[in-house]
Design a protein around this motif. Sequence first.
Motif, PDB file in Angstrom:
ATOM      1  N   ALA A  77       0.839  -1.208   0.000  1.00 36.78           N
ATOM      2  CA  ALA A  77       0.000   0.000   0.000  1.00 36.78           C
ATOM      3  C   ALA A  77       0.870   1.253   0.000  1.00 36.78           C
ATOM      4  O   ALA A  77       0.581   2.226  -0.720  1.00 36.78           O
ATOM      5  N   PHE A  78       1.949   1.246   0.777  1.00 37.77           N
ATOM      6  CA  PHE A  78       2.838   2.402   0.822  1.00 37.77           C
ATOM      7  C   PHE A  78       3.570   2.607  -0.504  1.00 37.77           C
ATOM      8  O   PHE A  78       3.807   3.744  -0.926  1.00 37.77           O
ATOM      9  N   ILE A  79       3.948   1.520  -1.159  1.00 38.46           N
ATOM     10  CA  ILE A  79       4.597   1.634  -2.464  1.00 38.46           C
ATOM     11  C   ILE A  79       3.671   2.327  -3.454  1.00 38.46           C
ATOM     12  O   ILE A  79       4.081   3.219  -4.206  1.00 38.46           O
ATOM     13  N   LEU A  80       2.412   1.933  -3.438  1.00 38.41           N
ATOM     14  CA  LEU A  80       1.422   2.569  -4.318  1.00 38.41           C
ATOM     15  C   LEU A  80       1.260   4.052  -3.970  1.00 38.41           C
ATOM     16  O   LEU A  80       1.181   4.905  -4.850  1.00 38.41           O
ATOM     17  N   TYR A  81       1.184   4.335  -2.681  1.00 42.19           N
ATOM     18  CA  TYR A  81       1.014   5.717  -2.229  1.00 42.19           C
ATOM     19  C   TYR A  81       2.149   6.591  -2.754  1.00 42.19           C
ATOM     20  O   TYR A  81       1.932   7.691  -3.281  1.00 42.19           O
ATOM     21  N   GLU A  82       3.370   6.095  -2.614  1.00 46.16           N
ATOM     22  CA  GLU A  82       4.541   6.878  -3.009  1.00 46.16           C
ATOM     23  C   GLU A  82       4.649   7.049  -4.519  1.00 46.16           C
ATOM     24  O   GLU A  82       5.101   8.096  -4.998  1.00 46.16           O
ATOM     25  N   ASP A  83       4.239   6.027  -5.260  1.00 51.14           N
ATOM     26  CA  ASP A  83       4.431   6.042  -6.716  1.00 51.14           C
ATOM     27  C   ASP A  83       3.251   6.614  -7.503  1.00 51.14           C
ATOM     28  O   ASP A  83       3.446   7.164  -8.596  1.00 51.14           O
ATOM     29  N   GLU A  84       2.046   6.489  -6.962  1.00 46.81           N
ATOM     30  CA  GLU A  84       0.872   6.762  -7.779  1.00 46.81           C
ATOM     31  C   GLU A  84      -0.071   7.852  -7.276  1.00 46.81           C
ATOM     32  O   GLU A  84      -0.914   8.336  -8.025  1.00 46.81           O
ATOM     33  N   VAL A  85       0.036   8.245  -6.015  1.00 42.71           N
ATOM     34  CA  VAL A  85      -0.945   9.192  -5.453  1.00 42.71           C
ATOM     35  C   VAL A  85      -0.320  10.579  -5.339  1.00 42.71           C
ATOM     36  O   VAL A  85       0.668  10.771  -4.621  1.00 42.71           O
ATOM     37  N   SER A  86      -0.893  11.538  -6.040  1.00 42.91           N
ATOM     38  CA  SER A  86      -0.357  12.900  -6.036  1.00 42.91           C
ATOM     39  C   SER A  86      -1.377  13.941  -5.577  1.00 42.91           C
ATOM     40  O   SER A  86      -1.008  15.066  -5.218  1.00 42.91           O
ATOM     41  N   ASP A  87      -2.656  13.595  -5.578  1.00 43.73           N
ATOM     42  CA  ASP A  87      -3.698  14.529  -5.144  1.00 43.73           C
ATOM     43  C   ASP A  87      -3.604  14.733  -3.636  1.00 43.73           C
ATOM     44  O   ASP A  87      -3.674  13.778  -2.868  1.00 43.73           O
ATOM     45  N   SER A  88      -3.461  15.983  -3.195  1.00 45.12           N
ATOM     46  CA  SER A  88      -3.214  16.266  -1.779  1.00 45.12           C
ATOM     47  C   SER A  88      -4.388  15.865  -0.888  1.00 45.12           C
ATOM     48  O   SER A  88      -4.191  15.397   0.242  1.00 45.12           O
ATOM     49  N   LYS A  89      -5.605  16.042  -1.384  1.00 47.01           N
ATOM     50  CA  LYS A  89      -6.783  15.671  -0.592  1.00 47.01           C
ATOM     51  C   LYS A  89      -6.837  14.164  -0.386  1.00 47.01           C
ATOM     52  O   LYS A  89      -7.090  13.680   0.728  1.00 47.01           O
ATOM     53  N   ILE A  90      -6.578  13.418  -1.445  1.00 47.72           N
ATOM     54  CA  ILE A  90      -6.599  11.958  -1.343  1.00 47.72           C
ATOM     55  C   ILE A  90      -5.434  11.469  -0.487  1.00 47.72           C
ATOM     56  O   ILE A  90      -5.572  10.498   0.278  1.00 47.72           O
ATOM     57  N   GLN A  91      -4.289  12.129  -0.581  1.00 49.86           N
ATOM     58  CA  GLN A  91      -3.150  11.763   0.257  1.00 49.86           C
ATOM     59  C   GLN A  91      -3.521  11.859   1.735  1.00 49.86           C
ATOM     60  O   GLN A  91      -3.192  10.968   2.521  1.00 49.86           O
TER      61      GLN A  91
END
Length: 281
Positions: free
Chosen positions: A98-112
């Motif tokens: 899950a953290f790998i996905l977060y670091e590589d794919e999630v850029s929207d600040s609200k979703i982060q």
Amino acid sequence: VGARKRFGQGGPRRIKFTLVPMVVRALELAERVHEEEEGGGERAGTISAKKVFGFTLETIKGLASAEPVMALRLFLQASLIANKCGEDKIAYELVSQAFILYEDEVSDSKIQMELVLEAAGTLFLLNNLDPEDYDTLITNTTKHAARLLKKPDQCRAVYTCSHLFWNAGVKYEDGRTFQDGKRVLDCLQRSLKIADVCMQSSNNVNLFIEILDRYLYYYEAGNEKVTVKYIQGLLDLVNEHLSTMEAGQELDNLRGHYNATLAHIRRKKEGGDERFSELTV
């Protein structure tokens, strides 16, 4: 496995409708298989819960390229089921993915912000993790909290992560609970510094009140690192900022929250709780 391969050929538009139900059913199967293994049922040994979790992990990975946020949430959900089944290493791997996905794919600040809070909530419930593995994951979560784009989000996420370092559900082999008062205080002090930065650009007195509530929680919970000095300092700070605010709805809302906190402290003082006797409210 054949079904997953077949569904995977449907392309990114379809797999979010085909692979997600497959993951959900696989997790249900993992629980049933685990119960069979524990109870020595007739089907015990025909398939293992570990194999089902392995299938689940690979299926979520197949979804990740098309729907990374959904896949991340499924990784977190799957980690809770793995923890329930006593598969701590699998739970650790699922959260790591899950953290790998977060670091590589999630850029929207609200979703982060949403995902950091969801990860923190999930980790708090993973009581079967090895304490060292748990420590690694919660430290990583706290780092991500402190890197959120918006300062108010940073502040709230960091003080939320403080609860991860005061978790009676996670235990060492000798029976000690995972309750690190110093690291809790570090989170609170860091969130306080971030809140102070927020005050330079806009009025965020509510952050100080929210942090005050956390200090009181840990003080009552017996965290010796959180002392009266910190709480009194915050009370004085909030009083100072409220006294300079203009009358209006915002001030009324803040006073409503703050007065509830003060009322709690007064009840403790009137009830004879000596820990609160030194506080001036």
